[in-house]
Design a protein around this motif. Structure first.
Motif, PDB file in Angstrom:
ATOM      1  N   LEU A 175      -3.663  15.288  -3.148  1.00  0.00           N
ATOM      2  CA  LEU A 175      -4.854  15.679  -3.912  1.00  0.00           C
ATOM      3  C   LEU A 175      -4.637  15.503  -5.409  1.00  0.00           C
ATOM      4  O   LEU A 175      -5.560  15.122  -6.138  1.00  0.00           O
ATOM      5  N   VAL A 176      -3.437  15.822  -5.882  1.00  0.00           N
ATOM      6  CA  VAL A 176      -3.185  15.782  -7.330  1.00  0.00           C
ATOM      7  C   VAL A 176      -2.559  14.461  -7.768  1.00  0.00           C
ATOM      8  O   VAL A 176      -2.308  14.256  -8.963  1.00  0.00           O
ATOM      9  N   SER A 177      -2.316  13.569  -6.828  1.00  0.00           N
ATOM     10  CA  SER A 177      -1.634  12.317  -7.157  1.00  0.00           C
ATOM     11  C   SER A 177      -2.591  11.335  -7.842  1.00  0.00           C
ATOM     12  O   SER A 177      -3.794  11.311  -7.573  1.00  0.00           O
ATOM     13  N   ARG A 178      -2.004  10.484  -8.709  1.00  0.00           N
ATOM     14  CA  ARG A 178      -2.803   9.443  -9.369  1.00  0.00           C
ATOM     15  C   ARG A 178      -3.019   8.262  -8.424  1.00  0.00           C
ATOM     16  O   ARG A 178      -3.892   7.428  -8.648  1.00  0.00           O
ATOM     17  N   LYS A 179      -2.198   8.172  -7.396  1.00  0.00           N
ATOM     18  CA  LYS A 179      -2.325   7.056  -6.439  1.00  0.00           C
ATOM     19  C   LYS A 179      -2.429   7.610  -5.014  1.00  0.00           C
ATOM     20  O   LYS A 179      -1.547   7.354  -4.176  1.00  0.00           O
ATOM     21  N   PRO A 180      -3.478   8.347  -4.701  1.00  0.00           N
ATOM     22  CA  PRO A 180      -3.577   8.944  -3.362  1.00  0.00           C
ATOM     23  C   PRO A 180      -3.687   7.904  -2.253  1.00  0.00           C
ATOM     24  O   PRO A 180      -3.341   8.188  -1.110  1.00  0.00           O
ATOM     25  N   GLU A 181      -4.132   6.713  -2.594  1.00  0.00           N
ATOM     26  CA  GLU A 181      -4.333   5.682  -1.556  1.00  0.00           C
ATOM     27  C   GLU A 181      -2.999   5.178  -1.002  1.00  0.00           C
ATOM     28  O   GLU A 181      -2.947   4.549   0.052  1.00  0.00           O
ATOM     29  N   THR A 182      -1.906   5.450  -1.701  1.00  0.00           N
ATOM     30  CA  THR A 182      -0.596   4.977  -1.232  1.00  0.00           C
ATOM     31  C   THR A 182       0.013   5.903  -0.192  1.00  0.00           C
ATOM     32  O   THR A 182       0.984   5.531   0.469  1.00  0.00           O
ATOM     33  N   PHE A 183      -0.551   7.098  -0.060  1.00  0.00           N
ATOM     34  CA  PHE A 183       0.008   8.049   0.903  1.00  0.00           C
ATOM     35  C   PHE A 183      -0.211   7.532   2.318  1.00  0.00           C
ATOM     36  O   PHE A 183      -1.312   7.132   2.686  1.00  0.00           O
ATOM     37  N   GLY A 184       0.833   7.549   3.089  1.00  0.00           N
ATOM     38  CA  GLY A 184       0.771   7.017   4.452  1.00  0.00           C
ATOM     39  C   GLY A 184       1.173   5.566   4.524  1.00  0.00           C
ATOM     40  O   GLY A 184       1.303   5.000   5.612  1.00  0.00           O
ATOM     41  N   LYS A 185       1.379   4.947   3.363  1.00  0.00           N
ATOM     42  CA  LYS A 185       1.727   3.519   3.350  1.00  0.00           C
ATOM     43  C   LYS A 185       3.022   3.282   2.602  1.00  0.00           C
ATOM     44  O   LYS A 185       3.326   2.137   2.263  1.00  0.00           O
ATOM     45  N   GLY A 186       3.752   4.329   2.297  1.00  0.00           N
ATOM     46  CA  GLY A 186       5.010   4.170   1.587  1.00  0.00           C
ATOM     47  C   GLY A 186       4.996   4.848   0.220  1.00  0.00           C
ATOM     48  O   GLY A 186       5.398   4.244  -0.766  1.00  0.00           O
ATOM     49  N   SER A 187       4.551   6.111   0.171  1.00  0.00           N
ATOM     50  CA  SER A 187       4.506   6.832  -1.098  1.00  0.00           C
ATOM     51  C   SER A 187       5.760   7.686  -1.260  1.00  0.00           C
ATOM     52  O   SER A 187       6.036   8.552  -0.429  1.00  0.00           O
ATOM     53  N   VAL A 188       6.514   7.439  -2.330  1.00  0.00           N
ATOM     54  CA  VAL A 188       7.718   8.253  -2.564  1.00  0.00           C
ATOM     55  C   VAL A 188       7.322   9.681  -2.920  1.00  0.00           C
ATOM     56  O   VAL A 188       8.043  10.627  -2.614  1.00  0.00           O
ATOM     57  N   SER A 189       6.175   9.852  -3.579  1.00  0.00           N
ATOM     58  CA  SER A 189       5.728  11.189  -3.940  1.00  0.00           C
ATOM     59  C   SER A 189       5.406  11.994  -2.685  1.00  0.00           C
ATOM     60  O   SER A 189       5.781  13.159  -2.564  1.00  0.00           O
ATOM     61  N   GLY A 190       4.685  11.395  -1.765  1.00  0.00           N
ATOM     62  CA  GLY A 190       4.363  12.058  -0.504  1.00  0.00           C
ATOM     63  C   GLY A 190       5.608  12.376   0.299  1.00  0.00           C
ATOM     64  O   GLY A 190       5.757  13.462   0.867  1.00  0.00           O
ATOM     65  N   LEU A 191       6.533  11.421   0.338  1.00  0.00           N
ATOM     66  CA  LEU A 191       7.784  11.629   1.060  1.00  0.00           C
ATOM     67  C   LEU A 191       8.562  12.791   0.448  1.00  0.00           C
ATOM     68  O   LEU A 191       9.085  13.650   1.155  1.00  0.00           O
ATOM     69  N   ALA A 192       8.607  12.827  -0.889  1.00  0.00           N
ATOM     70  CA  ALA A 192       9.345  13.893  -1.572  1.00  0.00           C
ATOM     71  C   ALA A 192       8.716  15.251  -1.292  1.00  0.00           C
ATOM     72  O   ALA A 192       9.417  16.239  -1.052  1.00  0.00           O
ATOM     73  N   ALA A 193       7.374  15.318  -1.326  1.00  0.00           N
ATOM     74  CA  ALA A 193       6.689  16.589  -1.066  1.00  0.00           C
ATOM     75  C   ALA A 193       7.005  17.091   0.333  1.00  0.00           C
ATOM     76  O   ALA A 193       7.279  18.280   0.555  1.00  0.00           O
ATOM     77  N   ASN A 194       6.978  16.186   1.286  1.00  0.00           N
ATOM     78  CA  ASN A 194       7.247  16.546   2.674  1.00  0.00           C
ATOM     79  C   ASN A 194       8.670  17.054   2.848  1.00  0.00           C
ATOM     80  O   ASN A 194       8.908  18.109   3.434  1.00  0.00           O
TER      81      ASN A 194
END
Lengths: 506, 198
Positions: free
Chosen positions: A284-303
């Motif tokens: 939700l707060v990411s500048r590149k939300p479209e990358t989540f699920g496709k190889g986002s280091v931010s999403g991976l780190a949060a998880n």
């Protein structure tokens, strides 16, 4: 504040006690290896280690078990990133982004992100844990039997309401657990109940045996249902990236640490919902939300950060209030009971060395993981193809011998396997085994608290439940119950929509 | 790399045919159903009702003490819980049977699902359960070492770990390691059978 900082300092210094350090190192390695093998969960690891805790003592046991949980979270990420197979349900999101990164040739970045987020998440959540659990220990001075009874009921209702899809089945599992906990001598009057005149049953059914059966043996039996094959799953180990490549992981890591600790503290929640909520919040707060699920280091780190922080979060109700919030925490309390410690809000006050050992285990394992995490991941990456047949058969035998070693009674082994069989069917048909195990652990204490408490208040139910803390806890329990009922109703409505098409009968 | 392919590749899975190739002793495999059998779901709920009735029967039949202990006494809570279990069990059984009548045999999965891509052999799990319940009964008779050697070898064979040399080595090494760890290191006495072996 002084007391909190004092405990943190004592816990940090305890890491350097040779015996504790040995258990921390061994636990970290065990956790990494077990976590990297799909099919082996933290409950099974605890179940196998639990009988040995009698030999090594309570503090060693706590430090060892904490080190195992810390390392297992990163261990789960190794197969998730390298071969796309989650080592646990919470690692499914790791597969989503981590494996994608690996397929894009950034496997090193993915695994390094997992390790970095795990270390930061675990380290910061330990501080949150101490800041939360010490005030709870202060409040514990106000706890009499009514408050204790309310807490036990809160723990059982929370796990029934939040874990599992059907609250009716969850409640049945909990009531079943409460009933079998009443086999043996009545805690108030000493009358023998449901013993079939067998002297062996006068001391009751073995709580560790039943818990291990429900939580660990059932899972092994479930895995014997399917024909697994792991051929061709060897993974190439990528290289560690440059440190500046990890900077984009910081926001997700921070969010994961906070969310993981808070969500993990809710009994029945655990690391999977913590990871999901953290992942969605970061997106939700990411500048590149479209990358989540496709190889986002931010999403991976949060998880990853949330999964590890939830470890410490789960410890807040477990050690602070005596309410275990997950199956592994149930086994932790079983390990403490083997060593003569009674779970409850007074545990920290009566045995502060256990809190120090917990902090030592969590922090020490984080340091050890920092040193050996990457090198061991390289080794484990080559060994992901262990035959699951060995895991199932060896696991079953080890738990049997371990349970036998507690009281040298073959009846306990039979009980363990019997409850494993019951747990297998419970798991298959949606009855919550953690709820049943928790009810078994807390059942006798809850009954004793209720009956002694009513005696204390001249059998006045109103006086019993109108005490401020008791009333507050009961209110929270009712809230959880309402949430659970609403979830079940939503599920039923979804089923009603499916009914016209339904699944094809065979 | 394709961005569209967001599903991770599953490891190579044994197919139903390859499982059957192992020999006639393997029972026929079935594809993983989308849900659970509503009849067994109802049966499970009835089982819990039976447990509740058992506890009530035992409580009623138990001799009662002449002394007053406390206002609730030792039997009220178990009986109350058993009544709750019976009520919940009947509720769930009725729900499952209603589903059976409306939707058919297979209903929504509320429990742990089988892992996709791997054949299911339910009878093998039942066989393992039966073996697990017999294992602790045999150890005092035959002794830990003989019983464990047979059970480990049999279990690995049942799970398709069948190459003779690795099977024998794994069985012997594991059993010996457990004996060493528990008997020698931890000094725990394991039952010896009529042969006098540990």
């Amino acid at each position: 504040m002084d007391e909190i900082l004092g405990f943190l300092a004592q816990g940090f210094l305890a890491i350097f006690q040779p015996e504790l350090l040995l258990y921390i190192v061994v636990g970290t390695i065990i956790g990494l290896v077990v976590g990297a093998i799909p099919g082996l969960g933290v409950q099974l690891a605890f179940a196998v280690i639990l009988p040995f805790t009698f030999v090594i003592g309570a503090e060693g046991a706590v430090a060892l078990l904490m080190a195992v949980t810390v390392a297992m979270m990163f261990g789960n990420s190794i197969p998730a990133v390298l071969v796309g197979v989650p080592g646990s349900p919470a690692a499914i999101l790791t597969v989503l982004d981590g494996y994608q990164l690996h397929r894009q040739g950034k496997g090193g970045l993915a695994l390094a992100t997992s390790l970095f987020a795990a270390l930061v998440g675990q380290g910061t959540s330990v501080v949150f844990f101490v800041f939360a659990v010490i005030p709870l220990a202060v409040i514990a001075y106000s706890f009499l039997t009514p408050e204790m009874f309310a807490l036990y009921m809160l723990g059982i209702i929370a796990i029934v309401s939040l874990a599992g899809k059907n609250i009716v089945k969850g409640a049945m599992a909990a009531v079943f657990g409460l009933l079998v906990a009443m086999v043996g001598l009545d805690p108030v009057s000493g009358v023998a109940r449901f013993t079939f005149d067998m002297p062996e049953l006068r001391s009751g059914l073995s709580v560790p045996a039943m818990s291990i059966g429900l939580l660990a043996v059932s899972e092994l039996l479930r895995q014997s249902r399917q024909a697994f094959s792991w051929t061709g799953a060897r993974a190439r180990m990528p290289k560690f990236p440059k440190l500046r490549e990890l900077i984009p992981t910081l926001p997700g890591t921070f969010i994961g640490s906070v969310v993981g600790t808070l969500v993990g503290a809710v009994p029945g929640a655990g690391s999977t919902p913590a990871a999901l909520i953290s992942y969605q919040t970061t997106q939700l707060v990411s500048r590149k939300p479209e990358t989540f699920g496709k190889g986002s280091v931010s999403g991976l780190a949060a998880n990853e950060s949330a999964q590890n922080s939830a470890n410490s979060g789960e410890l807040i109700p477990t050690l602070g209030l005596g309410i275990p919030g997950s199956g592994s925490m149930v086994l932790l309390l079983a390990a403490l009971s083997i060593n003569g410690f009674i779970a409850g809000p007074n545990l920290i006050r009566e045995a502060p060395q256990l809190l120090e050992a917990t902090i030592a285990g969590l922090l020490g394992a984080t340091f050890v993981l920092f040193i050996v995490g990457w090198p061991l991941a390289k080794v484990l990456g080559k060994a992901l193809t262990i035959n699951r047949a060995l895991v199932v058969v060896f696991g079953l035998v080890i738990t049997a011998i371990g349970v036998y070693s507690l009281r040298q009674r073959m009846l306990d082994v039979f009980v363990c396997y019997l409850f494993g069989a019951i747990g297998y069917f419970m798991m298959r048909y949606g009855y919550s085994t953690p709820a049943a195990a928790l009810a078994i652990v807390l059942g006798s204490s809850a009954e004793s608290a209720l009956r002694r408490g009513l005696n204390l208040f001249d059998n006045s139910v109103i006086d019993f439940f109108s005490r401020p803390i008791t009333a507050g806890v009961v209110l929270v329990a009712i809230t959880f119950l309402v949430i659970g009922i609403r979830r079940t109703i939503k599920l039923r409505k979804r089923e009603a929509v499916l009914e016209p098409t339904g699944t094809t009968p065979r | 790399m394709s961005d569209d392919d967001s599903k991770p590749e599953a490891p190579a899975a044994a197919t139903a045919e390859s499982a059957l190739e192992e020999g006639p002793l393997i029972p026929p495999v079935e594809e993983t159903a989308q849900g659970v059998d509503n009849r067994f779901d109802a049966l499970g709920a009835v089982g819990f009702v039976g447990i509740g009735l058992l506890f009530i029967g035992l409580a009623v039949a138990a001799p009662k003490s002449e002394f007053t202990h406390d206002a609730i006494g030792p039997w009220a809570i178990p009986v109350g819980l058993a009544v709750v279990l019976i009520a919940l069990g009947l509720t769930q059984a009725i729900r499952s049977l209603r589903f059976f009548r409306r939707v058919g045999r297979i209903g929504p999965h509320e429990g742990a699902e089988d892992e996709p891509g791997y054949p299911v052999i339910p009878l093998r799990a039942i066989g393992f359960i039966a073996t697990c319940l017999v294992y602790p009964l045999l150890i005092p008779v035959l002794g830990f070492l003989p019983t464990t050697l047979v059970v480990v070898a049999g279990g690995l064979w049942a799970l398709h770990f069948r190459r003779p040399v690795p099977l024998v080595i794994a069985t012997i090494v594991f059993t010996a390691a457990m004996y060493f760890l528990f008997v020698v290191v931890l000094s725990i006495r394991l039952p010896s059978g009529f042969l006098g072996w540990p």
